[in-house]
Design an enzyme around this catalytic site. Structure first.
Site, PDB file in Angstrom:
ATOM      1  N   ASN A 177      -4.411 -34.184  -8.075  1.00 55.02           N
ATOM      2  CA  ASN A 177      -4.758 -35.470  -7.487  1.00 55.02           C
ATOM      3  C   ASN A 177      -5.785 -35.272  -6.389  1.00 55.02           C
ATOM      4  O   ASN A 177      -5.686 -34.330  -5.601  1.00 55.02           O
ATOM      5  CB  ASN A 177      -3.495 -36.115  -6.905  1.00 55.02           C
ATOM      6  CG  ASN A 177      -3.645 -37.606  -6.709  1.00 55.02           C
ATOM      7  OD1 ASN A 177      -4.612 -38.196  -7.152  1.00 55.02           O
ATOM      8  ND2 ASN A 177      -2.685 -38.216  -6.039  1.00 55.02           N
ATOM      9  N   ARG A 182       0.149 -38.264 -13.038  1.00 50.73           N
ATOM     10  CA  ARG A 182       0.189 -36.810 -13.183  1.00 50.73           C
ATOM     11  C   ARG A 182       1.357 -36.345 -14.056  1.00 50.73           C
ATOM     12  O   ARG A 182       1.166 -35.489 -14.933  1.00 50.73           O
ATOM     13  CB  ARG A 182       0.236 -36.149 -11.801  1.00 50.73           C
ATOM     14  CG  ARG A 182      -1.084 -36.200 -11.047  1.00 50.73           C
ATOM     15  CD  ARG A 182      -0.953 -35.713  -9.622  1.00 50.73           C
ATOM     16  NE  ARG A 182      -0.168 -36.650  -8.819  1.00 50.73           N
ATOM     17  CZ  ARG A 182       0.213 -36.409  -7.559  1.00 50.73           C
ATOM     18  NH1 ARG A 182      -0.104 -35.261  -6.982  1.00 50.73           N
ATOM     19  NH2 ARG A 182       0.908 -37.299  -6.892  1.00 50.73           N
TER      20      ARG A 182
END
Length: 768
Positions: free
Chosen positions: A51, A33
């Site tokens: 996520n 990320r």
């Protein structure tokens, strides 16, 4: 909470588009990320990244050129191990003016869940750890987005701090600032901490009294105890290690006595090689390693590597008694590194457990179960959710093979060449057990569980099954097990409420080889091991199969031998040797020291407590007795390992006679070897070498014979016997000029740890 950083977005609204991407693969615990965030910033993309349990969702807005370039760069980023694009679709603009990292979702259907592995310190964290000025200097729990524990402290997916044992340690102001800064390498690093807010390490006595706290004082305490020849129990990444001075015969002997481990070799941890050429390189002093082996030891996996001892190895002889190889490793955590910086010589680092029990992981269990072993305990207050033994590797000329699946390697995820119709669970073998789960086109293998002979190991086995089902959000609809009804794993499967299917042990071995080798065409696979239940209740162990997974034909086998003694046979090699001698009426060998009243001999003659087996493992046991005079063993594989260690250069090659039993089946007759094995005019070293050379030539002869009747393009080697380096390298060399390649896969062990994988591939291949 949402982490946001605003920057100037693309102002040309007429050309702005929006894509939604679903990415799957190795995306958990690798800083994915933050990487997406930084790439979006670089490409002037706005939107968000989120996520989920099995994927990462990305909403990307910008000019069509910028968005397409962003997607291309993301999917082709060289720093990522393995990712794939599940979905890419154009969506409506959301009118956002920044790129954010959203709080994780919990959609288990969005993609394939992938569990991150525990890895050693990256170069940057290691430099900080050893710095005198960095605020994390000497802080052993140092980690970042690229390194540190992952799976061992993961309670649930998705991979977020709240689902890890790190959730017990709220970030301090400085750590949170780093966590939220896109320019910091700890941006969104879930294991981030420091000595102000993170886990703590402390030493306690056998009685539980704390004697030192903090990394510096704890390291000083550990080194002092090691220097005094004491035993230290130290909480590592996936469980406790037992440490002692590897150069002290007395300390090693003390550890053996307390742990009830009389002969099995211990792993040795060595100081890290240093760039300074004037400093000692303990690695080169202890073992002979090439550049590939050195790279394996220095890799983030930090495995135990079996390597050849140097002639004057500065290690106590009782560390790996009567063996040519030494299991060596380098520091596998920040705390180990700090200890080795001060101790600066080899130390034993073996699993913290008692014989027949799993490695302990908590302060209370260590103080309870290791009280009679350790003199001092090193604990820390970060929970370990999943036990992880050290991975063990061995190098061959053809590549590297794993012996034990553990830290840094497990969990293993393999791709199936088909999609399973229902999730299924394979519970593996009784020894070196692993469990495998199949869902969709994926196969997940647990780390090493161990031998299931004790109730505490059975409980560990059941917990691993439960944990993996929860982690991967899977509910198996079928269980696959070994056909042997006496295996604990098979009994557990039978006691479940799910439909259960049995798979022959050696078919599972052959099918595991085929899956790991990614071979689906007809092959000739040699499956040699200690024992396993075959067809019609026969005990197999020296088999040759032709065909494909789900359709194996047994085309050759070691001639059966009548073994007397039941469960004693694997632990007493003299019984295997006696069966060979008695079975050929060979004279001149006296077994009275082991059978003084000839009770075993009389029982053998009258077929009392006898079983017939084609086990190649027992043939190796017999050869080890003949060449090494090893009448009893204290751990599995000890006799063959000693036989391999003593072997020198062969003087004679005498392949086993091939006896045609029917049109498509032959037996490899061991009787021709007996006079050679017991020819005491020839040195033990030469006889051991001749034995290996004869089996290598036997593989060649069997292959030539089978090729007259069957079509195949590959030779496979499977089963624990082929963990033998002389055998594998010799077979590969023998076939070098042939048009038939010998394939030894590197992703799975050759031993019973691969049985769970083979059970799934064998069963599914039958139905496809």
């Amino acid at each position: 909470m949402t982490t946001a950083r605003t920057y100037v977005a693309n102002t040309n609204k007429s050309k702005t588009i929006a894509y939604e991407l679903n990415i799957t693969g190795v995306i958990q615990g690798v800083g994915f990320r933050p990487l997406v965030y930084c790439l979006a910033y670089e490409k002037s993309i706005v939107g968000w990244v989120q996520n989920d349990c099995g994927c990462v969702r990305i909403h990307a807005e910008g000019t069509e050129l910028d968005v397409e370039q962003f997607v291309f760069d993301l999917l082709n980023n060289g720093s990522l191990v393995s990712i794939s694009l599940l979905e890419k679709k154009q969506v409506k603009l959301s009118n956002v003016d920044s790129f954010t990292i959203k709080e994780s979702g919990h959609d288990i259907a969005c993609g394939a869940i992938s569990i991150p592995k525990d890895v050693y310190l990256c170069g940057a964290c290691k430099a900080e750890l050893l710095s005198n000025t960095n605020r994390r200097g000497t802080y052993s729990f140092i980690a970042c987005s690229e390194c540190g524990p992952r799976f061992s402290m993961l309670r649930a997916m998705p991979y977020d701090r709240k689902n890890m044992s790190m959730s017990a340690f709220p970030m301090c102001e400085l750590c949170r600032k780093e966590y939220q800064s896109p320019t910091d390498r700890r941006f969104h690093a879930q294991p981030i901490s420091c000595r102000v807010c993170g886990p703590e390490v402390f030493c306690s006595t056998v009685g539980g009294r704390v004697v030192s706290q903090g990394d510096v004082d704890v390291v000083a305490t550990v080194v002092a105890y090691l220097n005094q020849g004491k035993i230290v129990a130290l909480k590592s990444i996936g469980g406790y290690h037992l440490l002692c001075d590897a150069q002290s015969t007395e300390a090693v002997d003390l550890l053996r006595q307390r742990k009830n481990r009389p002969d099995k070799p211990f792993a040795v941890m060595l100081p890290e090689p240093r760039a300074d050429e004037t400093s000692e390189d303990w690695l080169d002093k202890c073992v002979a390693v090439d550049s590939h082996q050195r790279a394996l030891l220095l890799s983030p996996v930090r495995p135990i590597l079996l390597a050849k001892k140097q002639s004057n190895v500065p290690i106590a002889d009782n560390v790996a008694p009567m063996l040519r190889d030494l299991g060596v490793m380098l520091p596998c955590s920040g705390l180990h590194l700090l200890i080795m910086q001060q101790f600066n010589r080899p130390m034993v680092a073996t699993s913290g457990n008692m014989y027949g029990e799993p490695m302990v992981t908590s302060t209370s269990s260590a103080q309870q179960h290791l009280t009679m072993v350790a003199d001092i305990f090193v604990h820390h207050n970060r929970d370990i959710f999943h036990k992880l033994d050290d991975s063990v590797l061995r190098t061959l000329k053809s590549g590297t093979i794993p012996i034990r699946l553990g830290r840094g390697i497990s969990p293993i995820e393999l791709s199936l060449p088909y999609t399973v119709q229902e999730p299924m669970l394979a519970v593996g073998a009784n020894q070196k057990n692993t469990v495998a789960i199949a869902l969709n086109n994926r196969l997940i293998v647990t780390p090493h569980i161990g031998d299931l002979d004790s109730p505490i190991m059975q409980a560990h086995f059941e917990k691993c099954i439960s944990d993996f089902q929860a982690l991967y959000h899977v509910h198996p609809q079928r269980i696959l097990c070994d056909s042997h009804p006496g295996y604990i794993s098979s009994r557990w499967a039978k006691g479940s409420e799910l439909p259960t299917t049995k798979v022959l042990h050696h078919h599972a071995h052959a099918s595991a080889w085929a899956l790991a080798a990614e071979i689906s065409t007809p092959s000739l696979v040699f499956v040699w091991d200690g024992t396993g239940l075959g067809e019609n209740g026969e005990m197999w162990g020296g088999e040759v199969f032709w065909g494909t997974p789900g359709n194996w034909k047994r085309v050759a086998s070691l001639a059966p031998m009548k073994l007397q003694g039941g469960n004693k046979v694997p632990n007493q090699p003299w019984r295997s040797a006696a069966s060979l001698v008695w079975g050929t009426n060979f004279t001149g060998i006296d077994f009275k020291p082991f059978d003084p009243q000839q009770l075993s001999y009389n029982a053998w003659q009258n077929e009392l407590n006898c079983h017939v087996s084609s086990s190649m493992g027992r043939l190796f046991d017999a050869a080890a007795f003949a060449c090494c005079e090893q009448s009893e063993v204290s751990y599995e594989g000890q006799a063959p390992m000693m036989l391999e260690s003593v072997a020198s250069t062969p003087s004679k090659v005498m392949p086993l006679s091939l006896v045609q039993k029917n049109d498509e089946f032959i037996q490899m007759d061991w009787r021709t070897l007996v006079p050679e094995l017991f020819d005491f005019k020839v040195s033990p070293q030469t006889r051991a070498a001749n034995f290996h050379a004869s089996l290598i030539e036997t593989v060649w002869e069997v292959t030539l014979h089978c090729r007259k009747k069957f079509n195949f393009d590959h030779i496979g080697l499977a089963g624990g016997v082929f963990q033998n380096r002389i055998l594998c390298d010799g077979i590969s060399q023998r076939f070098l000029q042939s048009d038939i390649p010998v394939v030894i896969p590197s992703s799975l062990p050759l031993n019973d740890a691969a049985i769970s994988v083979g059970q799934i591939h064998e069963y599914c291949s039958r139905r496809s």
